[in-house]
Design a protein around this motif. Sequence first.
Motif, PDB file in Angstrom:
ATOM      1  N   LEU A 103       1.172  -1.161   0.294  1.00 42.20           N
ATOM      2  CA  LEU A 103      -0.343  -0.237   0.180  1.00 42.20           C
ATOM      3  C   LEU A 103       0.971   1.470  -0.147  1.00 42.20           C
ATOM      4  CD1 LEU A 103      -2.950  -1.150   2.195  1.00 42.20           C
ATOM      5  CD2 LEU A 103      -2.989  -0.675   0.065  1.00 42.20           C
ATOM      6  N   LEU A 104       1.522   1.150   0.630  1.00 38.79           N
ATOM      7  CA  LEU A 104       2.607   2.320   0.795  1.00 38.79           C
ATOM      8  C   LEU A 104       3.648   2.262  -0.416  1.00 38.79           C
ATOM      9  CD1 LEU A 104       3.704   2.227   4.677  1.00 38.79           C
ATOM     10  CD2 LEU A 104       2.493   4.092   3.730  1.00 38.79           C
ATOM     11  N   TYR A 105       3.909   1.344  -0.739  1.00 37.27           N
ATOM     12  CA  TYR A 105       4.751   1.434  -1.916  1.00 37.27           C
ATOM     13  C   TYR A 105       3.899   2.127  -3.206  1.00 37.27           C
ATOM     14  CZ  TYR A 105       8.394   1.195  -5.352  1.00 37.27           C
ATOM     15  OH  TYR A 105       9.892   1.041  -6.246  1.00 37.27           O
ATOM     16  N   GLY A 106       2.410   1.617  -3.128  1.00 39.37           N
ATOM     17  CA  GLY A 106       1.970   1.974  -3.958  1.00 39.37           C
ATOM     18  C   GLY A 106       1.819   3.711  -4.556  1.00 39.37           C
ATOM     19  N   LYS A 107       1.367   3.861  -3.236  1.00 40.87           N
ATOM     20  CA  LYS A 107       1.336   5.507  -2.949  1.00 40.87           C
ATOM     21  C   LYS A 107       2.161   5.601  -3.747  1.00 40.87           C
ATOM     22  CE  LYS A 107      -2.418   4.952   0.645  1.00 40.87           C
ATOM     23  NZ  LYS A 107      -3.849   4.253  -0.418  1.00 40.87           N
ATOM     24  N   GLU A 108       3.978   5.660  -2.826  1.00 41.70           N
ATOM     25  CA  GLU A 108       4.928   6.369  -3.174  1.00 41.70           C
ATOM     26  C   GLU A 108       4.814   6.669  -5.252  1.00 41.70           C
ATOM     27  OE1 GLU A 108       8.529   8.007  -3.365  1.00 41.70           O
ATOM     28  OE2 GLU A 108       7.520   8.062  -1.319  1.00 41.70           O
ATOM     29  N   LEU A 109       4.886   5.001  -5.714  1.00 45.82           N
ATOM     30  CA  LEU A 109       4.900   5.063  -7.629  1.00 45.82           C
ATOM     31  C   LEU A 109       3.824   6.000  -7.981  1.00 45.82           C
ATOM     32  CD1 LEU A 109       5.416   0.996  -8.229  1.00 45.82           C
ATOM     33  CD2 LEU A 109       6.793   3.077  -7.955  1.00 45.82           C
ATOM     34  N   LEU A 110       2.326   6.113  -7.343  1.00 47.10           N
ATOM     35  CA  LEU A 110       1.747   6.367  -7.705  1.00 47.10           C
ATOM     36  C   LEU A 110       1.697   8.164  -8.145  1.00 47.10           C
ATOM     37  CD1 LEU A 110      -1.723   4.484  -7.079  1.00 47.10           C
ATOM     38  CD2 LEU A 110      -1.110   5.023  -8.992  1.00 47.10           C
ATOM     39  N   ALA A 111       2.488   8.353  -7.063  1.00 46.40           N
ATOM     40  CA  ALA A 111       2.845   9.692  -6.754  1.00 46.40           C
ATOM     41  C   ALA A 111       4.624  10.740  -8.222  1.00 46.40           C
ATOM     42  CB  ALA A 111       3.258  10.598  -5.804  1.00 46.40           C
ATOM     43  N   THR A 112       4.519   9.326  -7.914  1.00 52.50           N
ATOM     44  CA  THR A 112       5.559   9.517  -8.351  1.00 52.50           C
ATOM     45  C   THR A 112       5.783   9.700  -9.869  1.00 52.50           C
ATOM     46  OG1 THR A 112       7.398   8.559  -7.325  1.00 52.50           O
ATOM     47  CG2 THR A 112       7.776   8.129  -9.054  1.00 52.50           C
ATOM     48  N   TYR A 113       5.000   8.727 -10.667  1.00 48.11           N
ATOM     49  CA  TYR A 113       4.884   8.299 -12.451  1.00 48.11           C
ATOM     50  C   TYR A 113       3.212   8.890 -12.911  1.00 48.11           C
ATOM     51  CZ  TYR A 113       8.178   5.321 -11.985  1.00 48.11           C
ATOM     52  OH  TYR A 113       9.963   4.919 -12.124  1.00 48.11           O
ATOM     53  N   PRO A 114       3.456  10.028 -13.706  1.00 46.64           N
ATOM     54  CA  PRO A 114       1.744  10.087 -14.751  1.00 46.64           C
ATOM     55  C   PRO A 114       1.365  10.058 -14.833  1.00 46.64           C
ATOM     56  CG  PRO A 114       3.939  10.837 -16.136  1.00 46.64           C
ATOM     57  CD  PRO A 114       4.374   9.795 -15.144  1.00 46.64           C
ATOM     58  N   TYR A 115       0.623   8.642 -14.237  1.00 46.81           N
ATOM     59  CA  TYR A 115      -0.316   8.130 -14.339  1.00 46.81           C
ATOM     60  C   TYR A 115      -1.290   7.268 -13.841  1.00 46.81           C
ATOM     61  CZ  TYR A 115       3.427   5.645 -17.272  1.00 46.81           C
ATOM     62  OH  TYR A 115       4.747   5.535 -18.359  1.00 46.81           O
ATOM     63  N   GLU A 116      -2.334   7.714 -14.434  1.00 54.71           N
ATOM     64  CA  GLU A 116      -3.516   7.663 -14.113  1.00 54.71           C
ATOM     65  C   GLU A 116      -4.021   6.787 -12.833  1.00 54.71           C
ATOM     66  OE1 GLU A 116      -8.496   7.349 -15.088  1.00 54.71           O
ATOM     67  OE2 GLU A 116      -7.319   7.377 -16.850  1.00 54.71           O
ATOM     68  N   VAL A 117      -4.259   7.047 -11.413  1.00 57.25           N
ATOM     69  CA  VAL A 117      -4.864   6.693 -11.085  1.00 57.25           C
ATOM     70  C   VAL A 117      -6.113   6.305 -11.473  1.00 57.25           C
ATOM     71  CG1 VAL A 117      -5.858   5.928  -8.107  1.00 57.25           C
ATOM     72  CG2 VAL A 117      -3.301   7.764  -8.859  1.00 57.25           C
ATOM     73  N   LEU A 118      -6.269   4.737 -11.726  1.00 59.91           N
ATOM     74  CA  LEU A 118      -7.822   3.901 -12.109  1.00 59.91           C
ATOM     75  C   LEU A 118      -8.773   3.795 -11.076  1.00 59.91           C
ATOM     76  CD1 LEU A 118      -5.632   1.741 -15.008  1.00 59.91           C
ATOM     77  CD2 LEU A 118      -6.955   3.780 -15.584  1.00 59.91           C
ATOM     78  N   PRO A 119      -9.758   3.997 -11.228  1.00 61.72           N
ATOM     79  CA  PRO A 119     -11.300   3.864 -10.134  1.00 61.72           C
ATOM     80  C   PRO A 119     -10.654   1.684  -9.823  1.00 61.72           C
ATOM     81  CG  PRO A 119     -12.365   4.315 -12.407  1.00 61.72           C
ATOM     82  CD  PRO A 119     -10.276   4.211 -12.222  1.00 61.72           C
ATOM     83  N   VAL A 120     -10.125   0.597 -10.352  1.00 65.72           N
ATOM     84  CA  VAL A 120      -9.893  -0.337 -10.278  1.00 65.72           C
ATOM     85  C   VAL A 120      -8.685  -0.053  -9.215  1.00 65.72           C
ATOM     86  CG1 VAL A 120      -8.585  -1.214 -12.309  1.00 65.72           C
ATOM     87  CG2 VAL A 120      -9.677  -3.226 -10.828  1.00 65.72           C
ATOM     88  N   ILE A 121      -7.674   0.738  -9.141  1.00 62.61           N
ATOM     89  CA  ILE A 121      -6.432   0.542  -8.270  1.00 62.61           C
ATOM     90  C   ILE A 121      -7.077   0.986  -7.227  1.00 62.61           C
ATOM     91  CG2 ILE A 121      -3.975   1.676  -7.635  1.00 62.61           C
ATOM     92  CD1 ILE A 121      -3.504   2.110 -11.142  1.00 62.61           C
ATOM     93  N   GLU A 122      -7.952   2.341  -6.793  1.00 61.03           N
ATOM     94  CA  GLU A 122      -8.692   2.215  -5.999  1.00 61.03           C
ATOM     95  C   GLU A 122      -9.357   1.293  -5.089  1.00 61.03           C
ATOM     96  OE1 GLU A 122     -10.211   5.623  -7.202  1.00 61.03           O
ATOM     97  OE2 GLU A 122      -9.155   6.863  -7.010  1.00 61.03           O
ATOM     98  N   GLN A 123     -10.455   0.802  -5.850  1.00 60.78           N
ATOM     99  CA  GLN A 123     -11.051  -0.563  -5.631  1.00 60.78           C
ATOM    100  C   GLN A 123      -9.559  -1.379  -5.142  1.00 60.78           C
ATOM    101  OE1 GLN A 123     -13.173  -1.726  -8.659  1.00 60.78           O
ATOM    102  NE2 GLN A 123     -14.229   0.183  -8.911  1.00 60.78           N
ATOM    103  N   GLY A 124      -8.646  -1.903  -5.232  1.00 61.37           N
ATOM    104  CA  GLY A 124      -7.714  -2.719  -5.085  1.00 61.37           C
ATOM    105  C   GLY A 124      -7.674  -2.180  -4.084  1.00 61.37           C
ATOM    106  N   PHE A 125      -6.517  -1.513  -3.577  1.00 67.28           N
ATOM    107  CA  PHE A 125      -6.082  -0.522  -2.718  1.00 67.28           C
ATOM    108  C   PHE A 125      -7.330  -0.341  -1.088  1.00 67.28           C
ATOM    109  CE2 PHE A 125      -2.811   2.680  -4.120  1.00 67.28           C
ATOM    110  CZ  PHE A 125      -2.459   1.074  -4.277  1.00 67.28           C
ATOM    111  N   GLU A 126      -8.524  -0.587  -1.489  1.00 65.36           N
ATOM    112  CA  GLU A 126      -8.966  -0.906  -0.282  1.00 65.36           C
ATOM    113  C   GLU A 126      -9.945  -1.823  -0.317  1.00 65.36           C
ATOM    114  OE1 GLU A 126     -11.147   2.008   1.415  1.00 65.36           O
ATOM    115  OE2 GLU A 126      -9.819   3.013   0.304  1.00 65.36           O
ATOM    116  N   ALA A 127      -9.692  -2.891  -1.072  1.00 64.11           N
ATOM    117  CA  ALA A 127      -9.321  -3.836  -0.572  1.00 64.11           C
ATOM    118  C   ALA A 127      -7.932  -4.969  -0.407  1.00 64.11           C
ATOM    119  CB  ALA A 127     -10.037  -5.039  -2.160  1.00 64.11           C
ATOM    120  N   MET A 128      -7.241  -4.148   0.207  1.00 61.87           N
ATOM    121  CA  MET A 128      -5.852  -5.138   0.783  1.00 61.87           C
ATOM    122  C   MET A 128      -6.341  -3.777   2.177  1.00 61.87           C
ATOM    123  SD  MET A 128      -3.084  -3.590  -2.115  1.00 61.87           S
ATOM    124  CE  MET A 128      -1.738  -3.851  -1.297  1.00 61.87           C
ATOM    125  N   LYS A 129      -7.205  -2.799   2.175  1.00 61.96           N
ATOM    126  CA  LYS A 129      -6.993  -2.329   3.705  1.00 61.96           C
ATOM    127  C   LYS A 129      -8.454  -3.736   4.899  1.00 61.96           C
ATOM    128  CE  LYS A 129      -5.927   2.459   1.954  1.00 61.96           C
ATOM    129  NZ  LYS A 129      -6.728   3.719   2.049  1.00 61.96           N
TER     130      LYS A 129
END
Length: 156
Positions: A40-66
């Motif tokens: 979760l931490l590393y994913g947020k770091e990658l999403l902040a570092t690279y200029p790619y869209e945070v797709l809804p499926v990624i947000e759903q996946g992070f919520e499922a991980m939590k």
Amino acid sequence: MDFYAYTRLLGKIEDSPELRQEFIDVFDTKSKQDLVRFCLLYGKELLATYPYEVLPVIEQGFEAMKDWLDGKINYHPARNSSFALNRQIRDEKDRVRKRFYQTISQLLASPHVRFHALWATDFAISLINRLHPGNLELVRQERKKQIEILNRSSHH
């Protein structure tokens, strides 16, 4: 299968073997919950570092991980988000963008199998290899960042 040497999906990676081994040494001391927190931490770091869209499926996946970490659900929703992300990017022509999302997909699958956390870090290194061929200094910086995040992922 040697889970530590697993690179079938990636091919050869220009890496820092000593820093990868240091990551593995810490990885081996962590619980599955610690590794999912790392993802979760590393994913947020990658999403902040690279200029790619945070797709809804990624947000759903992070919520499922939590939710998995909170004991509310089993690993299936997170793993299913990983599968869904892979389906979404299957026809992606931009190799760098595709590798970025493949890296995130590995992170999402971590509640299923702990080794997805390790494989995700290898995917991230291969992403740097594609963006900056031969730049081992950037690879070393990324491995150090991975180790630092992994070290803070323990539940206190």
